[in-house]
Design an enzyme around this catalytic site. Structure first.
Site, short mmCIF file in Angstrom:
data_model
loop_
_atom_site.label_atom_id
_atom_site.label_comp_id
_atom_site.label_asym_id
_atom_site.label_seq_id
_atom_site.Cartn_x
_atom_site.Cartn_y
_atom_site.Cartn_z
N LYS A 59 14.31 -47.53 0.23
CA LYS A 59 13.28 -46.53 0.53
C LYS A 59 13.48 -45.29 -0.35
CE LYS A 59 12.75 -48.20 5.27
NZ LYS A 59 12.93 -47.99 6.71
N GLN A 103 16.26 -44.30 10.60
CA GLN A 103 16.41 -45.75 10.47
C GLN A 103 16.88 -46.36 11.78
OE1 GLN A 103 15.41 -47.49 7.80
NE2 GLN A 103 16.01 -49.44 8.67
N ASP A 126 6.92 -43.02 10.28
CA ASP A 126 7.19 -44.37 10.77
C ASP A 126 6.19 -44.78 11.85
OD1 ASP A 126 9.13 -46.09 9.75
OD2 ASP A 126 10.78 -44.93 10.60
N1 GUN Z 1 14.36 -50.82 11.07
C1 GUN Z 1 13.70 -51.96 10.75
N2 GUN Z 1 12.46 -51.68 10.29
C2 GUN Z 1 12.33 -50.34 10.31
C3 GUN Z 1 11.27 -49.45 9.96
O1 GUN Z 1 10.17 -49.82 9.52
N3 GUN Z 1 11.54 -48.14 10.13
C4 GUN Z 1 12.73 -47.70 10.62
N4 GUN Z 1 12.88 -46.39 10.77
N5 GUN Z 1 13.71 -48.49 10.96
C5 GUN Z 1 13.51 -49.80 10.81
#
Ligand code: GUN
Length: 290
Positions: A59, A103, A126
């Site tokens: 990311k 995350q 998110d």
């Molecule tokens: N863990 C797995 N997928 C995601 C996501 O799209 N965002 C976040 N913040 N954590 C994750």
């Protein structure tokens, strides 16, 4: 008996992501040339889960490649809920930060729901804050749609896969993918069925699907005999088996029956990251009245 060979349409998320990210990069370049600041994304990772570390690095790299400034907060596993709440409060107030991403999963010792609810909804790129989840169900456009559902929506629409009126079966009812995706596809007027661990006979549903989406993280859960000829198959799973990345779908066998299918890697994964970049830019534009 001769085996029927079918050549499905491969839904290439890597390629589409490249195109979409080029456009985002140009858009950001244009804002910078007009004297605006860079968009900013705060990325919070608690602990050292190897998969989460890889996702977070991806990311951050993607942000950099298109001109989004990322601020990485890598915190100790034993952080308290209060310490995390204090950091989020600080980031909520920072002018240079448009998006805040925590995350998931968080360690059991912190209250995940409390943390997510503390993020300013207008910075919740998110889309996991209850306000944004509510806007998704209420079909209010100015909220944030969670990244994986949004990425899948963009991928299907790019390849001309009509959702309206189709029987969509989602396997997996998690808060990150299955649940918000079911709301988004209802928004798109699909008939949506969500299967989960208490579903008595998953095959009964998967075989009846026009579009089958699996988001369980169980490697090769979806076998050939669970899929009917002509199904669109979307694989959200990413697992490591004997050092190799595999999805929820037994790709080599299922692809013979599918009308279209996403590869793993290179399907949904890159689209999730692209959707995050889009959400961050959406926040940036709104916050700068652009
Ligand atoms: N863990 C797995 N997928 C995601 C996501 O799209 N965002 C976040 N913040 N954590 C994750």
């Amino acid at each position: 008996m001769e085996e029927k060979m079918n050549s499905p349409l491969i839904l290439n998320g890597k390629e589409l992501s490249k195109k979409l990210r080029e456009k985002l990069k140009e858009e950001i370049k244009d804002f910078l040339s007009k004297g605006y600041r860079k968009p900013g994304l705060a990325v919070i990772l608690v602990g050292n889960d190897p998969a989460s570390l890889i996702y977070v690095k991806n990311k951050i790299k993607a942000c950099k490649s298109i001109g989004i400034e990322s601020f990485f907060f890598h915190l100790e596993e034993n952080i308290t809920t209060q310490e995390l709440l204090d950091l989020i409060a600080e980031l909520n107030n920072r002018e240079d930060i448009d998006g805040i991403l925590v995350q998931l999963p968080l360690p059991k010792s912190v209250n995940q729901k409390e943390i997510i609810s503390a993020i300013l909804p207008s910075k919740d790129v998110d889309g996991f804050h209850p306000e944004n989840m509510g806007k998704l169900i209420a079909q209010i456009e100015d909220g944030f749609i969670p990244c994986t559902p949004l990425g899948i929506d963009l991928l299907m629409s790019h390849y001309g896969i009509e959702v309206k009126g189709k029987d969509v079966v989602i396997v997996g009812a998690g808060f990150i993918v299955g649940r918000p995706l079911s709301s988004l596809l209802l928004w798109r007027n699909a008939t949506v069925t969500v299967c989960h661990i208490y579903t008595k006979d998953i095959s009964k549903f998967t075989r009846s699907a026009d579009i089958l989406i699996s988001a369980t993280g169980i490697p090769h859960l979806i076998k050939e005999d669970m899929v009917s000829e002509g199904t669109v198959v979307i694989d959200v799973g990413i697992s490591k088996v004997e050092g190799k990345i595999v999805g929820d779908v037994d790709f080599e066998k299922v692809k013979r029956k599918a009308l279209a299918i996403t590869p793993v890697p290179g399907g949904v994964g890159p689209m999730t990251v692209t959707a995050l970049l889009m959400n961050t830019l959406k926040s940036y534009k709104k916050r700068n009245l652009l």
